[in-house]
Design an enzyme around this catalytic site. Structure first.
Site, PDB file in Angstrom:
ATOM      1  N   GLN A   1      -6.815   0.972  11.110  1.00 55.81           N
ATOM      2  CA  GLN A   1      -7.850   1.421  10.179  1.00 55.81           C
ATOM      3  C   GLN A   1      -8.993   0.405  10.156  1.00 55.81           C
ATOM      4  O   GLN A   1      -8.845  -0.728  10.594  1.00 55.81           O
ATOM      5  CB  GLN A   1      -7.205   1.615   8.792  1.00 55.81           C
ATOM      6  CG  GLN A   1      -8.132   2.028   7.689  1.00 55.81           C
ATOM      7  CD  GLN A   1      -8.729   0.845   6.943  1.00 55.81           C
ATOM      8  OE1 GLN A   1      -8.252  -0.276   7.033  1.00 55.81           O
ATOM      9  NE2 GLN A   1      -9.797   1.106   6.212  1.00 55.81           N
TER      10      GLN A   1
ATOM     11  N   ARG B   1       6.003  18.923  22.460  1.00 55.87           N
ATOM     12  CA  ARG B   1       5.742  19.392  23.827  1.00 55.87           C
ATOM     13  C   ARG B   1       5.804  18.239  24.827  1.00 55.87           C
ATOM     14  O   ARG B   1       5.094  17.236  24.672  1.00 55.87           O
ATOM     15  CB  ARG B   1       4.365  20.035  23.871  1.00 55.87           C
ATOM     16  CG  ARG B   1       4.048  20.786  25.147  1.00 55.87           C
ATOM     17  CD  ARG B   1       2.654  21.385  25.060  1.00 55.87           C
ATOM     18  NE  ARG B   1       2.354  22.189  26.239  1.00 55.87           N
ATOM     19  CZ  ARG B   1       1.149  22.660  26.534  1.00 55.87           C
ATOM     20  NH1 ARG B   1       0.121  22.394  25.719  1.00 55.87           N
ATOM     21  NH2 ARG B   1       0.948  23.375  27.614  1.00 55.87           N
TER      22      ARG B   1
ATOM     23  N   ASP C   1       6.993  -2.321   8.707  1.00 59.94           N
ATOM     24  CA  ASP C   1       5.619  -1.918   8.437  1.00 59.94           C
ATOM     25  C   ASP C   1       4.753  -3.126   8.794  1.00 59.94           C
ATOM     26  O   ASP C   1       4.601  -4.059   8.010  1.00 59.94           O
ATOM     27  CB  ASP C   1       5.445  -1.529   6.970  1.00 59.94           C
ATOM     28  CG  ASP C   1       4.038  -1.025   6.655  1.00 59.94           C
ATOM     29  OD1 ASP C   1       3.102  -1.349   7.410  1.00 59.94           O
ATOM     30  OD2 ASP C   1       3.870  -0.324   5.629  1.00 59.94           O
TER      31      ASP C   1
ATOM     32  N   PHE D   1       0.855  -1.179   0.000  1.00 54.33           N
ATOM     33  CA  PHE D   1       0.000   0.000   0.000  1.00 54.33           C
ATOM     34  C   PHE D   1       0.889   1.226   0.000  1.00 54.33           C
ATOM     35  O   PHE D   1       1.948   1.246   0.647  1.00 54.33           O
ATOM     36  CB  PHE D   1      -0.916  -0.011   1.227  1.00 54.33           C
ATOM     37  CG  PHE D   1      -1.915   1.114   1.240  1.00 54.33           C
ATOM     38  CD1 PHE D   1      -2.932   1.163   0.309  1.00 54.33           C
ATOM     39  CD2 PHE D   1      -1.821   2.117   2.183  1.00 54.33           C
ATOM     40  CE1 PHE D   1      -3.856   2.200   0.315  1.00 54.33           C
ATOM     41  CE2 PHE D   1      -2.739   3.161   2.203  1.00 54.33           C
ATOM     42  CZ  PHE D   1      -3.760   3.204   1.267  1.00 54.33           C
TER      43      PHE D   1
ATOM     44  N   HIS E   1      -0.242  -5.081   8.806  1.00 58.89           N
ATOM     45  CA  HIS E   1      -1.012  -6.311   8.605  1.00 58.89           C
ATOM     46  C   HIS E   1      -0.673  -7.376   9.647  1.00 58.89           C
ATOM     47  O   HIS E   1      -1.171  -8.490   9.541  1.00 58.89           O
ATOM     48  CB  HIS E   1      -0.701  -6.920   7.232  1.00 58.89           C
ATOM     49  CG  HIS E   1      -0.972  -6.039   6.077  1.00 58.89           C
ATOM     50  ND1 HIS E   1      -0.618  -6.382   4.773  1.00 58.89           N
ATOM     51  CD2 HIS E   1      -1.568  -4.828   5.973  1.00 58.89           C
ATOM     52  CE1 HIS E   1      -0.976  -5.428   3.941  1.00 58.89           C
ATOM     53  NE2 HIS E   1      -1.551  -4.462   4.650  1.00 58.89           N
TER      54      HIS E   1
ATOM     55  N   LYS F   1      -8.489  -3.326   9.420  1.00 53.94           N
ATOM     56  CA  LYS F   1      -7.352  -4.030   9.994  1.00 53.94           C
ATOM     57  C   LYS F   1      -7.791  -5.072  11.034  1.00 53.94           C
ATOM     58  O   LYS F   1      -8.943  -5.129  11.439  1.00 53.94           O
ATOM     59  CB  LYS F   1      -6.364  -3.038  10.609  1.00 53.94           C
ATOM     60  CG  LYS F   1      -5.731  -2.100   9.588  1.00 53.94           C
ATOM     61  CD  LYS F   1      -4.966  -2.863   8.513  1.00 53.94           C
ATOM     62  CE  LYS F   1      -4.161  -1.968   7.592  1.00 53.94           C
ATOM     63  NZ  LYS F   1      -4.981  -1.097   6.742  1.00 53.94           N
TER      64      LYS F   1
ATOM     65  N   ARG G   1      -1.635  12.678  18.203  1.00 59.58           N
ATOM     66  CA  ARG G   1      -2.136  12.032  19.416  1.00 59.58           C
ATOM     67  C   ARG G   1      -3.438  11.257  19.147  1.00 59.58           C
ATOM     68  O   ARG G   1      -4.342  11.754  18.482  1.00 59.58           O
ATOM     69  CB  ARG G   1      -2.379  13.065  20.517  1.00 59.58           C
ATOM     70  CG  ARG G   1      -1.134  13.772  21.009  1.00 59.58           C
ATOM     71  CD  ARG G   1      -1.457  14.674  22.203  1.00 59.58           C
ATOM     72  NE  ARG G   1      -2.421  15.701  21.870  1.00 59.58           N
ATOM     73  CZ  ARG G   1      -2.110  16.943  21.502  1.00 59.58           C
ATOM     74  NH1 ARG G   1      -0.829  17.308  21.432  1.00 59.58           N
ATOM     75  NH2 ARG G   1      -3.032  17.830  21.224  1.00 59.58           N
TER      76      ARG G   1
ATOM     77  N   TYR H   1       4.442  25.925  27.371  1.00 59.83           N
ATOM     78  CA  TYR H   1       4.586  25.890  25.918  1.00 59.83           C
ATOM     79  C   TYR H   1       6.049  25.895  25.478  1.00 59.83           C
ATOM     80  O   TYR H   1       6.456  26.627  24.565  1.00 59.83           O
ATOM     81  CB  TYR H   1       3.799  27.036  25.268  1.00 59.83           C
ATOM     82  CG  TYR H   1       2.332  26.965  25.613  1.00 59.83           C
ATOM     83  CD1 TYR H   1       1.505  26.029  24.999  1.00 59.83           C
ATOM     84  CD2 TYR H   1       1.793  27.791  26.601  1.00 59.83           C
ATOM     85  CE1 TYR H   1       0.166  25.926  25.346  1.00 59.83           C
ATOM     86  CE2 TYR H   1       0.458  27.697  26.953  1.00 59.83           C
ATOM     87  CZ  TYR H   1      -0.358  26.760  26.329  1.00 59.83           C
ATOM     88  OH  TYR H   1      -1.669  26.646  26.677  1.00 59.83           O
TER      89      TYR H   1
END
Length: 387
Positions: free
Chosen positions: A186, A218, A160, A89, A163, A189, A235, A225
């Site tokens: 996703q 951060r 990767d 992919f 899968h 999956k 996140r 900050y």
């Protein structure tokens, strides 16, 4: 197609029960819905890391971001190259290209469809920063040879593992293979919250840098900050993490079912004239089977696509295989290698063939009964043999 055999209804995907409902309510009622105030993401990271044999996991927004973040902390950027399988992919290559690195496609093994070790070795240059094996359809790439190759060349490996939830190579889990690994959650999956991703790290320093970069640079305790690095907001939210905790709880049972069904289905498919199921290296001793893949060597792409349509019409969740990444316009938009499509194609004959003649079935197929494996194989046989 009137009167053609149809498959009985296969299990649905995604699957859920009271565990997901309870998790969502738990996340809702804790009163903090992002990871800095809640506890679901932290808990999921601990549980996912432990399940995969790692000490450090970081949950992120999706699998593509997982790859991009992992490459960034491995030092990938403009002027560097990342070796990727040509059959995958396109997120595998685009994650590198978005960082300004050149994605270098190499051919894959004709049996497992995973990155070819010899081709990878030939592609290494003094600009190579990382090798990205894709564990295609849950089959772990040859991590033994790749690890030695990477060590000899002084480059990193990024698995990767989009899968490969729960997969093992020579008895070792993905997090025990000594390299960074990225996962996807996703909707299709093996575990899902609609979207989401995670990265496993072999050491605390990489994990710490990744945490900073996934949260706009951060630190988690910062109140003023003081952004220590560049980064973005990758996140994961608390609701998604609560669902993934429940999904993880049933992963092994589902893998066990697929591991029982694939030998039956692949054996039946192999009996069909012209059909060749995806092979398996015995060192991959736990394959979660994200896809049930098979080839029909010599078939045209048009005929393959017609077969996919025929299978879908008969109730089999079939798909055409990935297109070679170098045959997608998006691959050439930025940070592309200095080669032509034809030049890459000449050194990737297996990718050319697999992209043209391969079909895959959704992994929910392998959650069906033994009788349904016979039904699916019979429907494939009828579709293949039809004029």
């Amino acid at each position: 197609m009137s009167g053609a055999r149809r498959a009985s209804e296969l299990p649905a995907w995604p699957q859920y029960d009271e565990a997901e409902r309870a998790g969502l309510v738990r996340a809702l009622e804790q009163g903090q819905w992002w990871r800095m105030g809640g506890g679901e993401v932290d808990a999921f990271e601990r549980e996912f890391a432990e399940h995969h044999g790692s000490s450090h996991a970081l949950a992120v927004t999706n699998g593509t971001h997982a790859l991009e973040l992992a490459l960034q902390v491995l030092g990938v950027g403009p002027g560097s190259e990342v070796i990727v399988p040509a059959f995958t992919f396109i997120s595998s290559s685009q994650a590198a290209q978005r960082l300004g690195a050149v994605a270098v496609p190499v051919d894959v093994d004709p049996e497992t469809y995973c990155i070819d070790v010899a081709a990878t070795g030939r592609a290494i240059t003094d600009r190579t920063k990382a090798i990205m094996p894709v564990h295609m359809a849950g089959h772990v790439a040859d991590m033994t040879a790749l690890r030695q190759l990477a060590e000899d060349a002084g480059v990193a490996i990024l698995q990767d593992a989009a899968h490969a939830h729960g997969a093992r190579w020579e008895g070792r889990r993905i997090g025990e293979l000594g390299s960074v690994a990225a996962f996807s959650f996703q909707n299709g999956k093996l575990m899902t919250a609609g979207e989401g991703g995670a990265v496993l790290f072999p050491d605390a320093d990489l994990h710490e840098e990744a945490f900073l970069r996934h949260s706009c640079g951060r630190p988690p305790t910062d109140r003023h900050y003081l952004h220590k690095t560049s980064g973005s907001n990758f996140r994961l939210n608390e609701f998604s993490a609560s669902v993934l905790r429940a999904q993880l709880g049933r992963l092994e049972e589902q893998i066990e079912t697929r591991e029982q069904r694939w030998p039956l289905l692949s054996g039946l498919l192999a009996e069909i004239s012209g059909v060749v199921p995806q092979g398996r290296d015995k060192r991959c001793d736990r394959n979660p089977h994200y896809m049930a893949m098979f080839r029909i060597p010599g078939i045209s792409e048009q005929r393959r696509n017609e077969l996919v349509d025929a299978l879908v019409e008969r109730g089999v969740p079939a798909f055409a295989s990935f297109r070679a990444i170098y045959r997608c316009d998006g691959f050439w938009e930025s940070a592309a290698p200095g080669e032509t499509v034809d030049a890459i194609a000449r050194r990737c004959p297996n990718t050319e063939a697999i992209s043209r003649d391969c079909i895959w079935l959704h992994h929910r197929t392998l959650l069906g009964t033994e009788q349904q494996m016979h039904e699916v194989a019979a429907i494939v046989a009828e579709a293949v043999e039809a004029p």
